[in-house]
Scaffold this motif. Structure first.
Motif, PDB file in Angstrom:
ATOM      1  N   ALA A  40       0.862  -1.181   0.000  1.00  0.00           N
ATOM      2  CA  ALA A  40       0.000   0.000   0.000  1.00  0.00           C
ATOM      3  C   ALA A  40       0.898   1.231   0.000  1.00  0.00           C
ATOM      4  O   ALA A  40       1.747   1.378   0.886  1.00  0.00           O
ATOM      5  N   SER A  41       0.735   2.093  -0.990  1.00  0.00           N
ATOM      6  CA  SER A  41       1.571   3.286  -1.123  1.00  0.00           C
ATOM      7  C   SER A  41       0.798   4.517  -0.675  1.00  0.00           C
ATOM      8  O   SER A  41      -0.276   4.821  -1.207  1.00  0.00           O
ATOM      9  N   ILE A  42       1.355   5.226   0.299  1.00  0.00           N
ATOM     10  CA  ILE A  42       0.703   6.411   0.865  1.00  0.00           C
ATOM     11  C   ILE A  42       1.562   7.640   0.569  1.00  0.00           C
ATOM     12  O   ILE A  42       2.651   7.791   1.118  1.00  0.00           O
ATOM     13  N   GLY A  43       1.073   8.512  -0.314  1.00  0.00           N
ATOM     14  CA  GLY A  43       1.832   9.701  -0.700  1.00  0.00           C
ATOM     15  C   GLY A  43       2.054   9.722  -2.205  1.00  0.00           C
ATOM     16  O   GLY A  43       2.607   8.775  -2.764  1.00  0.00           O
ATOM     17  N   GLY A  44       1.626  10.794  -2.864  1.00  0.00           N
ATOM     18  CA  GLY A  44       1.723  10.868  -4.310  1.00  0.00           C
ATOM     19  C   GLY A  44       3.114  10.645  -4.863  1.00  0.00           C
ATOM     20  O   GLY A  44       3.304   9.911  -5.846  1.00  0.00           O
ATOM     21  N   SER A  45       4.132  11.258  -4.256  1.00  0.00           N
ATOM     22  CA  SER A  45       5.492  11.110  -4.764  1.00  0.00           C
ATOM     23  C   SER A  45       6.008   9.688  -4.576  1.00  0.00           C
ATOM     24  O   SER A  45       6.790   9.176  -5.392  1.00  0.00           O
ATOM     25  N   TYR A 269       2.172  18.256  -9.518  1.00  0.00           N
ATOM     26  CA  TYR A 269       3.342  18.424 -10.376  1.00  0.00           C
ATOM     27  C   TYR A 269       4.324  19.422  -9.765  1.00  0.00           C
ATOM     28  O   TYR A 269       5.531  19.163  -9.680  1.00  0.00           O
ATOM     29  N   LEU A 270       3.805  20.547  -9.314  1.00  0.00           N
ATOM     30  CA  LEU A 270       4.645  21.624  -8.788  1.00  0.00           C
ATOM     31  C   LEU A 270       5.313  21.262  -7.474  1.00  0.00           C
ATOM     32  O   LEU A 270       6.499  21.552  -7.264  1.00  0.00           O
ATOM     33  N   LEU A 271       4.558  20.614  -6.572  1.00  0.00           N
ATOM     34  CA  LEU A 271       5.030  20.426  -5.204  1.00  0.00           C
ATOM     35  C   LEU A 271       5.291  18.972  -4.817  1.00  0.00           C
ATOM     36  O   LEU A 271       5.464  18.668  -3.643  1.00  0.00           O
ATOM     37  N   GLY A 272       5.323  18.091  -5.808  1.00  0.00           N
ATOM     38  CA  GLY A 272       5.464  16.666  -5.505  1.00  0.00           C
ATOM     39  C   GLY A 272       6.816  16.234  -4.999  1.00  0.00           C
ATOM     40  O   GLY A 272       6.930  15.275  -4.255  1.00  0.00           O
ATOM     41  N   PHE A 273       7.877  16.889  -5.430  1.00  0.00           N
ATOM     42  CA  PHE A 273       9.240  16.504  -5.058  1.00  0.00           C
ATOM     43  C   PHE A 273       9.446  15.006  -5.291  1.00  0.00           C
ATOM     44  O   PHE A 273       9.776  14.252  -4.386  1.00  0.00           O
ATOM     45  N   GLY A 274       9.252  14.634  -6.542  1.00  0.00           N
ATOM     46  CA  GLY A 274       9.410  13.255  -6.982  1.00  0.00           C
ATOM     47  C   GLY A 274      10.044  13.210  -8.353  1.00  0.00           C
ATOM     48  O   GLY A 274      10.771  14.139  -8.741  1.00  0.00           O
ATOM     49  N   PRO A 275       9.774  12.181  -9.125  1.00  0.00           N
ATOM     50  CA  PRO A 275      10.426  11.999 -10.433  1.00  0.00           C
ATOM     51  C   PRO A 275      10.167  13.110 -11.455  1.00  0.00           C
ATOM     52  O   PRO A 275      10.929  13.253 -12.404  1.00  0.00           O
ATOM     53  N   ARG A 276       9.104  13.888 -11.286  1.00  0.00           N
ATOM     54  CA  ARG A 276       8.799  14.944 -12.270  1.00  0.00           C
ATOM     55  C   ARG A 276       9.291  16.332 -11.857  1.00  0.00           C
ATOM     56  O   ARG A 276       9.061  17.318 -12.568  1.00  0.00           O
TER      57      ARG A 276
END
Length: 295
Positions: A40-45, A269-276
């Motif tokens: 189970a993945s919790i958190g968009g990033s 997209y702006l605040l995800g601090f992930g792959p994008r």
């Protein structure tokens, strides 16, 4: 700067996972799931990273902030990451829970941590290095360290390239990140926030200082901040009307208000601090500096 109101935590669910009221913590987990068959993945990033690693076949559920990539929407939704119910998360019979720091409420997370299901908390730091750390922690938890190192190296190169694009700009824009204008009060991003982090990575300056998290600021503080541009987000909480924004007397009296300069981008997209995030940095920089951004 004088801060006159604190952000009401009761409003937090309206603004999405990416907008932590409190500064991000440093509780790093180095756990490895013994069984990765039903995560189970919790958190968009976090969900984005799992997909970027090519490990999405392990996912059995996601939280409501995990809306990218599109394929993630086909997974069962266990609820908003800051308003989880232990029963909801455990109902998907996960073999492991991979959760972004800041998931809550605390009581629910405590119950999940005490359950028989392994729980890995992924740290959240709104910086270049913070993104790489997330990738490595997620990769380690899933037992794919080599894949994670490869992805981290790719992201490191992309982020360096994106940050370099504004390195030669001399006159830095002053940005006021506005989260909400409800009740005529301006809720702005201070330090230790995703808003502050993305502003800095895009080669700009946070116009407000002296506090951390998201707080309502006084009219005097906004005027003193003299922002050149107002930054807002879309698709994450109540939309901010430009007419309402610039009708605010304190905003109207700033350089941004006088020129009606506002930039609005998708919140995830702006605040995800992930792959994008490298792409988000580039897009924000171009919106702020135009042709001054170098490829």
């Amino acid at each position: 700067m004088r801060v006159v109101f604190r952000f009401r935590s009761a409003l937090a669910p309206m603004f999405g996972v990416l907008l932590a009221v409190l500064p991000a913590g440093a509780n790093e987990s180095t756990a490895v799931f013994s069984n990765t068959s039903r995560i189970a993945s919790i958190g968009g990033s976090i969900t984005e990273i799992v997909y970027a690693l090519g490990e999405e076949s392990h996912l059995v559920a996601r939280d409501s902030t995990s809306s990218f990539p599109q394929a993630a929407l086909e997974l069962p939704d266990v609820g908003y990451m800051r308003a989880l119910s232990p029963e909801g998360v455990l109902s998907v019979n996960p073999s492991g829970i991979l959760a972004l720091h800041g998931s809550g409420p605390k009581e629910a997370v405590d119950v999940l941590k005490k359950s028989s299901v392994p729980f890995v908390e992924v740290p959240e730091h709104y910086s270049h290095e913070g993104i790489l750390e997330k990738i490595r922690v997620v990769g380690r938890a899933l037992g794919v360290d080599a894949k994670a190192e490869k992805l981290a190296a790719e992201m490191d190169a992309k982020l360096k390239s994106a940050e370099k694009q504004t390195a030669s700009i001399k006159q830095r824009k002053r940005i006021l990140f506005v989260l909400s204008t409800q009740g005529g009060k301006i809720l702005a991003a201070g330090s230790d926030t995703a808003g502050d982090g993305i502003i800095k990575l895009a080669g700009a300056v946070n116009a407000v200082e002296g506090f951390s998290g998201y707080k309502q600021v006084s009219d005097e503080a906004i005027v003193t901040a003299k922002p050149d541009v107002i930054l807002t987000m879309k698709n994450a909480g109540p939309p901010i009307s430009e007419d309402e924004l610039f009708a605010n007397p304190s905003i109207a009296s700033t350089p941004a208000g006088a020129a009606r300069k506002v930039t609005s981008m998708d919140g995830g997209y702006l605040l995800g601090f992930g792959p994008r995030t490298a792409e988000a940095i580039h897009d924000l920089a171009v919106s702020l500096y135009g042709s001054q951004v170098t490829d």
